[in-house]
Design a protein around this motif. Sequence first.
Motif, PDB file in Angstrom:
ATOM      1  N   GLN A  43       6.022  53.993   7.452  1.00 50.30           N
ATOM      2  CA  GLN A  43       7.379  54.344   7.837  1.00 50.30           C
ATOM      3  C   GLN A  43       8.345  53.632   6.902  1.00 50.30           C
ATOM      4  OE1 GLN A  43       8.567  56.372  10.525  1.00 50.30           O
ATOM      5  NE2 GLN A  43       6.444  57.082  10.657  1.00 50.30           N
ATOM      6  N   CYS A  44       9.313  54.358   6.370  1.00 46.04           N
ATOM      7  CA  CYS A  44      10.278  53.777   5.439  1.00 46.04           C
ATOM      8  C   CYS A  44      11.675  53.770   6.047  1.00 46.04           C
ATOM      9  CB  CYS A  44      10.328  54.575   4.133  1.00 46.04           C
ATOM     10  SG  CYS A  44       8.929  54.310   3.035  1.00 46.04           S
ATOM     11  N   LEU A  45      12.409  52.706   5.774  1.00 48.63           N
ATOM     12  CA  LEU A  45      13.829  52.692   6.084  1.00 48.63           C
ATOM     13  C   LEU A  45      14.516  53.793   5.283  1.00 48.63           C
ATOM     14  CD1 LEU A  45      14.651  48.861   5.872  1.00 48.63           C
ATOM     15  CD2 LEU A  45      14.364  50.214   7.963  1.00 48.63           C
ATOM     16  N   GLN A  46      15.564  54.371   5.864  1.00 46.76           N
ATOM     17  CA  GLN A  46      16.398  55.328   5.152  1.00 46.76           C
ATOM     18  C   GLN A  46      17.647  54.586   4.693  1.00 46.76           C
ATOM     19  OE1 GLN A  46      15.164  58.641   4.574  1.00 46.76           O
ATOM     20  NE2 GLN A  46      13.487  57.272   5.193  1.00 46.76           N
ATOM     21  N   VAL A  47      17.853  54.516   3.373  1.00 45.99           N
ATOM     22  CA  VAL A  47      18.873  53.641   2.796  1.00 45.99           C
ATOM     23  C   VAL A  47      19.685  54.393   1.752  1.00 45.99           C
ATOM     24  CG1 VAL A  47      19.189  51.601   1.323  1.00 45.99           C
ATOM     25  CG2 VAL A  47      17.581  51.510   3.222  1.00 45.99           C
ATOM     26  N   ARG A  48      20.974  54.075   1.689  1.00 48.21           N
ATOM     27  CA  ARG A  48      21.805  54.544   0.593  1.00 48.21           C
ATOM     28  C   ARG A  48      22.782  53.440   0.214  1.00 48.21           C
ATOM     29  NH1 ARG A  48      25.702  59.217   3.370  1.00 48.21           N
ATOM     30  NH2 ARG A  48      26.586  57.921   5.045  1.00 48.21           N
ATOM     31  N   GLU A  49      23.155  53.401  -1.061  1.00 52.61           N
ATOM     32  CA  GLU A  49      24.058  52.354  -1.539  1.00 52.61           C
ATOM     33  C   GLU A  49      25.499  52.737  -1.237  1.00 52.61           C
ATOM     34  OE1 GLU A  49      24.944  49.589  -5.501  1.00 52.61           O
ATOM     35  OE2 GLU A  49      23.347  51.119  -5.542  1.00 52.61           O
ATOM     36  N   VAL A  50      26.288  51.733  -0.883  1.00 50.59           N
ATOM     37  CA  VAL A  50      27.703  51.908  -0.566  1.00 50.59           C
ATOM     38  C   VAL A  50      28.511  51.053  -1.541  1.00 50.59           C
ATOM     39  CG1 VAL A  50      29.496  51.677   1.206  1.00 50.59           C
ATOM     40  CG2 VAL A  50      27.145  52.256   1.862  1.00 50.59           C
TER      41      VAL A  50
ATOM     42  N   PRO B 109      19.674  54.837  11.126  1.00 51.07           N
ATOM     43  CA  PRO B 109      19.172  54.372  12.423  1.00 51.07           C
ATOM     44  C   PRO B 109      17.688  54.600  12.643  1.00 51.07           C
ATOM     45  CG  PRO B 109      20.455  56.390  12.670  1.00 51.07           C
ATOM     46  CD  PRO B 109      20.639  55.946  11.255  1.00 51.07           C
ATOM     47  N   GLN B 110      17.099  55.543  11.937  1.00 47.14           N
ATOM     48  CA  GLN B 110      15.688  55.858  12.158  1.00 47.14           C
ATOM     49  C   GLN B 110      14.904  55.784  10.842  1.00 47.14           C
ATOM     50  OE1 GLN B 110      14.688  56.092  15.173  1.00 47.14           O
ATOM     51  NE2 GLN B 110      16.660  56.434  16.215  1.00 47.14           N
ATOM     52  N   THR B 111      13.655  55.328  10.942  1.00 47.07           N
ATOM     53  CA  THR B 111      12.759  55.370   9.792  1.00 47.07           C
ATOM     54  C   THR B 111      12.124  56.760   9.697  1.00 47.07           C
ATOM     55  OG1 THR B 111      10.901  54.550  11.116  1.00 47.07           O
ATOM     56  CG2 THR B 111      12.247  52.910   9.965  1.00 47.07           C
ATOM     57  N   LYS B 112      11.514  57.036   8.550  1.00 43.37           N
ATOM     58  CA  LYS B 112      10.830  58.312   8.358  1.00 43.37           C
ATOM     59  C   LYS B 112       9.467  58.065   7.728  1.00 43.37           C
ATOM     60  CE  LYS B 112      14.852  61.373   7.893  1.00 43.37           C
ATOM     61  NZ  LYS B 112      15.510  62.385   7.025  1.00 43.37           N
TER      62      LYS B 112
ATOM     63  N   GLN C  97      15.784  42.555  10.213  1.00 40.53           N
ATOM     64  CA  GLN C  97      14.851  43.145  11.162  1.00 40.53           C
ATOM     65  C   GLN C  97      15.462  44.438  11.684  1.00 40.53           C
ATOM     66  OE1 GLN C  97      11.691  41.927  12.050  1.00 40.53           O
ATOM     67  NE2 GLN C  97      11.501  43.904  13.093  1.00 40.53           N
ATOM     68  N   HIS C  98      14.833  45.553  11.368  1.00 36.50           N
ATOM     69  CA  HIS C  98      15.410  46.842  11.768  1.00 36.50           C
ATOM     70  C   HIS C  98      15.158  47.129  13.241  1.00 36.50           C
ATOM     71  CE1 HIS C  98      16.953  50.872  11.346  1.00 36.50           C
ATOM     72  NE2 HIS C  98      15.848  51.360  11.890  1.00 36.50           N
ATOM     73  N   GLU C  99      16.181  47.638  13.921  1.00 36.16           N
ATOM     74  CA  GLU C  99      16.076  48.068  15.314  1.00 36.16           C
ATOM     75  C   GLU C  99      16.339  49.560  15.360  1.00 36.16           C
ATOM     76  OE1 GLU C  99      18.199  47.376  19.684  1.00 36.16           O
ATOM     77  OE2 GLU C  99      18.573  45.963  18.044  1.00 36.16           O
ATOM     78  N   PRO C 100      15.362  50.369  15.807  1.00 37.68           N
ATOM     79  CA  PRO C 100      15.563  51.821  15.854  1.00 37.68           C
ATOM     80  C   PRO C 100      16.813  52.192  16.647  1.00 37.68           C
ATOM     81  CG  PRO C 100      13.262  51.282  16.267  1.00 37.68           C
ATOM     82  CD  PRO C 100      14.016  49.980  16.268  1.00 37.68           C
TER      83      PRO C 100
ATOM     84  N   GLU D  36      23.008  58.750  -2.220  1.00 34.20           N
ATOM     85  CA  GLU D  36      22.154  59.673  -1.484  1.00 34.20           C
ATOM     86  C   GLU D  36      21.139  58.891  -0.653  1.00 34.20           C
ATOM     87  OE1 GLU D  36      22.479  62.985  -1.419  1.00 34.20           O
ATOM     88  OE2 GLU D  36      24.237  62.820  -2.741  1.00 34.20           O
ATOM     89  N   TRP D  37      20.815  59.429   0.515  1.00 28.34           N
ATOM     90  CA  TRP D  37      19.797  58.812   1.353  1.00 28.34           C
ATOM     91  C   TRP D  37      18.437  58.894   0.662  1.00 28.34           C
ATOM     92  CZ3 TRP D  37      21.036  55.840   5.253  1.00 28.34           C
ATOM     93  CH2 TRP D  37      22.218  56.073   5.980  1.00 28.34           C
ATOM     94  N   GLY D  38      17.639  57.865   0.825  1.00 26.38           N
ATOM     95  CA  GLY D  38      16.305  57.859   0.257  1.00 26.38           C
ATOM     96  C   GLY D  38      15.407  56.868   0.967  1.00 26.38           C
ATOM     97  N   ASN D  39      14.117  56.996   0.722  1.00 26.79           N
ATOM     98  CA  ASN D  39      13.150  56.064   1.297  1.00 26.79           C
ATOM     99  C   ASN D  39      13.283  54.697   0.632  1.00 26.79           C
ATOM    100  OD1 ASN D  39      11.985  58.052   2.945  1.00 26.79           O
ATOM    101  ND2 ASN D  39      10.561  58.690   1.320  1.00 26.79           N
TER     102      ASN D  39
END
Length: 280
Positions: A208-215, A195-198, A240-243, A228-231
């Motif tokens: 600012q990077c999306l926080q993404v992990r593969e499912v 939900p939040q970028t870092k 389009q990302h919405e915080p 694992e979560w990563g940038n």
Amino acid sequence: MTRWPLAAFASAALLGISACSSTGSADPSTSTPGAASTAPSMNTSALNKTLQAYHWDLESAQDQSGRALPSFTALAPKTAVRLNFSAGSQPGQQLVSTKICNNLGGSYQLDGDKISIGNMISTQMACADNRVMQLEQAVGAQLPRAQSVRIAQDANPQSMVLTFSDGSRWNLKAVPTNATKYGNAGETIFLEVGPQTKPCSAGVMRTQCLQVREVRYDGAGRKTTTGEWGNFYGNIEGYQHEPGIRNVLRVKRYTVQNPPADASRYAYVLDMTVESERTK
């Protein structure tokens, strides 16, 4: 034009139940004022390959006398007609589709430059704008009247003339599909976007990077593993990302040929949003 719910549309596409009309082809040598000039006709295999390598955007339409038919393009570019030709899930099956408000689709067959398109079936969603609904109905009714298709191979970009049984014509421009653009079919993956970028570093730049992990899912659609979560340093085309919103996305990942230095060797294109959740 028959309206079907989404499940029926998908089922019909898989089973290929749309019957193809058996109309004759107009004389390809006939010239209509205002229509694009075309090269000699391709053989069926080459023509089909070209049709499926591009999206085809409607630029103009004329009646049998060459007079403009603006109703098909009046809502462009916000609402434009784009035809997509693809192989179906069954051997020998070929599908043509478009999305205006609903998804429209039907089967098609080629014989040289002759084309026959089956009755279009549709998902069943109310269109907020009545003009969009009217355009959709007109396109759904017109496509089964198609008789011939000719490609202007020397044009840049390529163009196509689709001729109908009433003598009218559509002039369409080619836009490469992602598979054509990247030179490979790509692979389907699922990415969960936090939900939040870092804050992150992209070379010498802070961003600012999306926080993404593969499912991963099993054959029954059950979630089996998560990475694992990563940038995520690139971008996902169409997303389009919405915080504050967590999403699981179905994405097509394409290998990029000769990527620039420090750039990802993959391109990511959004296919659909599988899950969406607002977090606290």
